[in-house]
Scaffold this motif. Structure first.
Motif, mmCIF file in Angstrom:
data_model
loop_
_atom_site.group_PDB
_atom_site.id
_atom_site.type_symbol
_atom_site.label_atom_id
_atom_site.label_comp_id
_atom_site.label_asym_id
_atom_site.label_seq_id
_atom_site.Cartn_x
_atom_site.Cartn_y
_atom_site.Cartn_z
ATOM 1 N N GLY A 22 0.808 -1.212 0.000
ATOM 2 C CA GLY A 22 0.000 0.000 0.000
ATOM 3 C C GLY A 22 0.840 1.259 0.000
ATOM 4 N N ASP A 23 1.939 1.235 0.756
ATOM 5 C CA ASP A 23 2.843 2.388 0.816
ATOM 6 C C ASP A 23 3.436 2.683 -0.563
ATOM 7 N N LEU A 24 3.787 1.616 -1.277
ATOM 8 C CA LEU A 24 4.363 1.788 -2.611
ATOM 9 C C LEU A 24 3.323 2.318 -3.590
ATOM 10 N N VAL A 25 2.081 1.810 -3.504
ATOM 11 C CA VAL A 25 1.010 2.324 -4.367
ATOM 12 C C VAL A 25 0.815 3.824 -4.133
ATOM 13 N N LEU A 26 0.879 4.244 -2.869
ATOM 14 C CA LEU A 26 0.708 5.659 -2.542
ATOM 15 C C LEU A 26 1.927 6.502 -2.923
ATOM 16 N N SER A 27 2.988 5.853 -3.361
ATOM 17 C CA SER A 27 4.180 6.558 -3.816
ATOM 18 C C SER A 27 4.175 6.807 -5.319
ATOM 19 N N VAL A 28 3.288 6.132 -6.047
ATOM 20 C CA VAL A 28 3.282 6.237 -7.513
ATOM 21 C C VAL A 28 3.075 7.680 -7.996
ATOM 22 N N PRO A 29 2.148 8.455 -7.403
ATOM 23 C CA PRO A 29 2.018 9.853 -7.869
ATOM 24 C C PRO A 29 3.317 10.646 -7.731
ATOM 25 N N ALA A 30 4.064 10.419 -6.646
ATOM 26 C CA ALA A 30 5.339 11.129 -6.464
ATOM 27 C C ALA A 30 6.364 10.671 -7.492
ATOM 28 N N ILE A 31 6.418 9.374 -7.744
ATOM 29 C CA ILE A 31 7.394 8.836 -8.703
ATOM 30 C C ILE A 31 7.123 9.375 -10.104
ATOM 31 N N SER A 32 5.851 9.364 -10.515
ATOM 32 C CA SER A 32 5.534 9.845 -11.868
ATOM 33 C C SER A 32 5.759 11.352 -11.985
ATOM 34 N N THR A 33 5.548 12.084 -10.889
ATOM 35 C CA THR A 33 5.767 13.531 -10.916
ATOM 36 C C THR A 33 7.254 13.860 -11.108
ATOM 37 N N VAL A 34 8.124 13.067 -10.480
ATOM 38 C CA VAL A 34 9.569 13.264 -10.661
ATOM 39 C C VAL A 34 9.930 13.119 -12.143
ATOM 40 N N LYS A 35 9.367 12.111 -12.792
ATOM 41 C CA LYS A 35 9.667 11.904 -14.217
ATOM 42 C C LYS A 35 9.142 13.055 -15.070
ATOM 43 N N LYS A 36 7.974 13.606 -14.707
ATOM 44 C CA LYS A 36 7.447 14.754 -15.455
ATOM 45 C C LYS A 36 8.348 15.973 -15.272
ATOM 46 N N MET A 37 8.875 16.136 -14.074
ATOM 47 C CA MET A 37 9.755 17.275 -13.799
ATOM 48 C C MET A 37 11.081 17.155 -14.552
ATOM 49 N N TYR A 38 11.590 15.920 -14.635
ATOM 50 C CA TYR A 38 12.900 15.699 -15.255
ATOM 51 C C TYR A 38 12.776 14.579 -16.294
ATOM 52 N N PRO A 39 12.101 14.833 -17.401
ATOM 53 C CA PRO A 39 11.817 13.770 -18.381
ATOM 54 C C PRO A 39 13.057 13.163 -19.023
ATOM 55 N N ASN A 40 14.168 13.879 -19.024
ATOM 56 C CA ASN A 40 15.381 13.351 -19.651
ATOM 57 C C ASN A 40 16.261 12.560 -18.687
ATOM 58 N N ALA A 41 15.897 12.560 -17.418
ATOM 59 C CA ALA A 41 16.693 11.824 -16.421
ATOM 60 C C ALA A 41 16.285 10.351 -16.410
ATOM 61 N N LYS A 42 17.245 9.485 -16.193
ATOM 62 C CA LYS A 42 16.948 8.068 -15.962
ATOM 63 C C LYS A 42 16.418 7.921 -14.545
ATOM 64 N N LEU A 43 15.297 7.215 -14.409
ATOM 65 C CA LEU A 43 14.633 7.102 -13.112
ATOM 66 C C LEU A 43 14.653 5.649 -12.639
ATOM 67 N N TYR A 44 15.258 5.425 -11.476
ATOM 68 C CA TYR A 44 15.355 4.084 -10.896
ATOM 69 C C TYR A 44 14.606 4.066 -9.555
ATOM 70 N N VAL A 45 13.927 2.939 -9.286
ATOM 71 C CA VAL A 45 13.148 2.815 -8.060
ATOM 72 C C VAL A 45 13.648 1.617 -7.256
ATOM 73 N N LEU A 46 13.875 1.835 -5.954
ATOM 74 C CA LEU A 46 14.274 0.774 -5.033
ATOM 75 C C LEU A 46 13.050 0.301 -4.265
ATOM 76 N N VAL A 47 12.824 -1.019 -4.244
ATOM 77 C CA VAL A 47 11.648 -1.597 -3.596
ATOM 78 C C VAL A 47 12.072 -2.888 -2.887
ATOM 79 N N ARG A 48 11.103 -3.579 -2.319
ATOM 80 C CA ARG A 48 11.292 -4.947 -1.827
ATOM 81 C C ARG A 48 10.873 -5.927 -2.922
ATOM 82 N N LYS A 49 11.442 -7.110 -2.875
ATOM 83 C CA LYS A 49 11.175 -8.096 -3.920
ATOM 84 C C LYS A 49 9.692 -8.445 -4.002
ATOM 85 N N TYR A 50 9.022 -8.532 -2.840
ATOM 86 C CA TYR A 50 7.645 -9.027 -2.851
ATOM 87 C C TYR A 50 6.649 -8.014 -3.429
#
Length: 344
Positions: A22-50
């Motif tokens: 649930g915490d990760l789902v609630l992070s998706v708006p922030a993650i996508s906003t970062v990409k909109k702000m910096y569309p030319n940057a490579k974006l990597y996300v750290l998560v848990r395997k499960y």
């Protein structure tokens, strides 16, 4: 106070969210906003395997690393290879603090809460999340805003729907077609002990109330394989019940996406239902740090009814994961909320 700008044009960015589904789902708006702000940057996300499946289908993410897929030294090496300009910790613990430092990122953004965070997050932000005055997704977005307030405010915040893919879509359709299931209510009665919830027998009372009100109504109980014994108990106690045991988050998401109404507690599948904009009835406690204010279905509040059993009699023991005051009135309130959603 927000800085007006931290960095001009980063080449690569790491975002970390290493706790629950649930915490990760609630992070998706922030993650996508970062990409909109910096569309030319490579974006990597750290998560848990499960919970890696939650984000691996998004095309705006360039790479996903499960931190428990690697030894400590291998993970540090992977982070160094990214050569990140920015590291954003949407959730912070001692492990994430170390990862932020080991990444070598020049700019490190995260919540200033633990003493060490003031040394590691050189672009940190005091948030006081424990006060729970806004949704977790908004706390995440505040950290992104801290990068560049002016650029952030030019972006449209979106709820990017979970990408569960054709294979899981077909699995869901196969299950529904084989059982001739249409226009169903989906109930996920399990939480893994993450929050207060109805007991299984109280969910059975809700289902029987729905059966009595609408004998033709089909209900799907979703479950992990670990909870199958309890799911089968529910099925054997009620009529017109089907059980879908999912082996992956994305299989579950596909079945949730096709339901008419979702019912569950404050848990990962509920946030998936919120992300997919499903009419929802959710059971939450009144306790501030667990309340809908902090952990509600972000972007879906107008489609969600929250059942708060202890709203008038706050309970003291929130270590107990079931409510001790579930009356027939609360059961009937839940049944009515579901029927109201079904009726549009």
């Amino acid at each position: 106070m927000f800085r007006s700008k931290i960095v001009e044009e980063p080449k690569s960015i790491i975002i970390s969210r290493t706790d629950k589904i649930g915490d990760l789902v609630l992070s998706v708006p922030a993650i996508s906003t970062v990409k909109k702000m910096y569309p030319n940057a490579k974006l990597y996300v750290l998560v848990r395997k499960y919970n890696m499946e939650v984000v691996k289908g998004y095309t705006f993410i360039d790479g996903v690393l499960a931190i428990d897929d690697y030894s400590k030294n291998e993970l540090y090496k992977k982070l160094k290879q990214i050569k990140a300009d920015i590291f954003i910790a949407l959730y912070s613990d001692n492990q994430v603090l170390k990862l932020a430092w080991k990444s070598g990122a020049k700019y490190r953004v995260g919540p200033l809460s633990k003493p060490l965070s003031f040394f590691i997050y050189n672009c940190g932000l005091k948030q006081k999340r424990s006060e729970s005055i806004k949704n977790e997704a908004e706390y995440n977005l505040d950290l992104v805003k801290h990068l560049d307030k002016e650029l952030f405010e030019k972006q449209k915040i979106t709820i990017d729907k979970l990408q569960y893919g054709r294979t899981n879509h077909n699995k869901a359709l196969k299950f529904l077609n084989e059982n001739a299931i249409y226009n169903y209510v989906l109930i996920h009665p399990f939480t893994g002990g993450s929050t207060k919830n109805f007991t299984v027998d109280e969910y059975i009372k809700v289902i029987k109330g729905l059966n009595n009100a609408n004998p033709s109504l089909q209900i799907v109980i979703t479950s992990s394989y670990d909870d199958m014994k309890m799911a089968e108990h529910v099925k054997s106690s009620c009529s017109n019940i089907f059980v879908f045991a999912s082996s992956s988050i994305l299989e579950l998401a596909a079945v949730i996406d096709k339901c008419k109404v979702y019912v569950g507690a404050s848990t990962g599948p509920s946030h998936i239902a919120g992300n997919l904009c499903k009419p929802s009835v959710c059971i939450y406690p009144n306790y501030r740090v667990l309340s809908p204010t902090r952990w509600g279905l972000y972007g879906n509040n107008d489609r969600t009814t929250y059942i708060i059993p202890d709203k008038n009699i706050p309970e003291k023991d929130y270590n107990d994961r079931t409510f001790d005051n579930i009356t027939d009135e609360i059961v009937n309130e839940t049944v009515k909320a579901v029927l109201d959603k079904l009726n549009g």
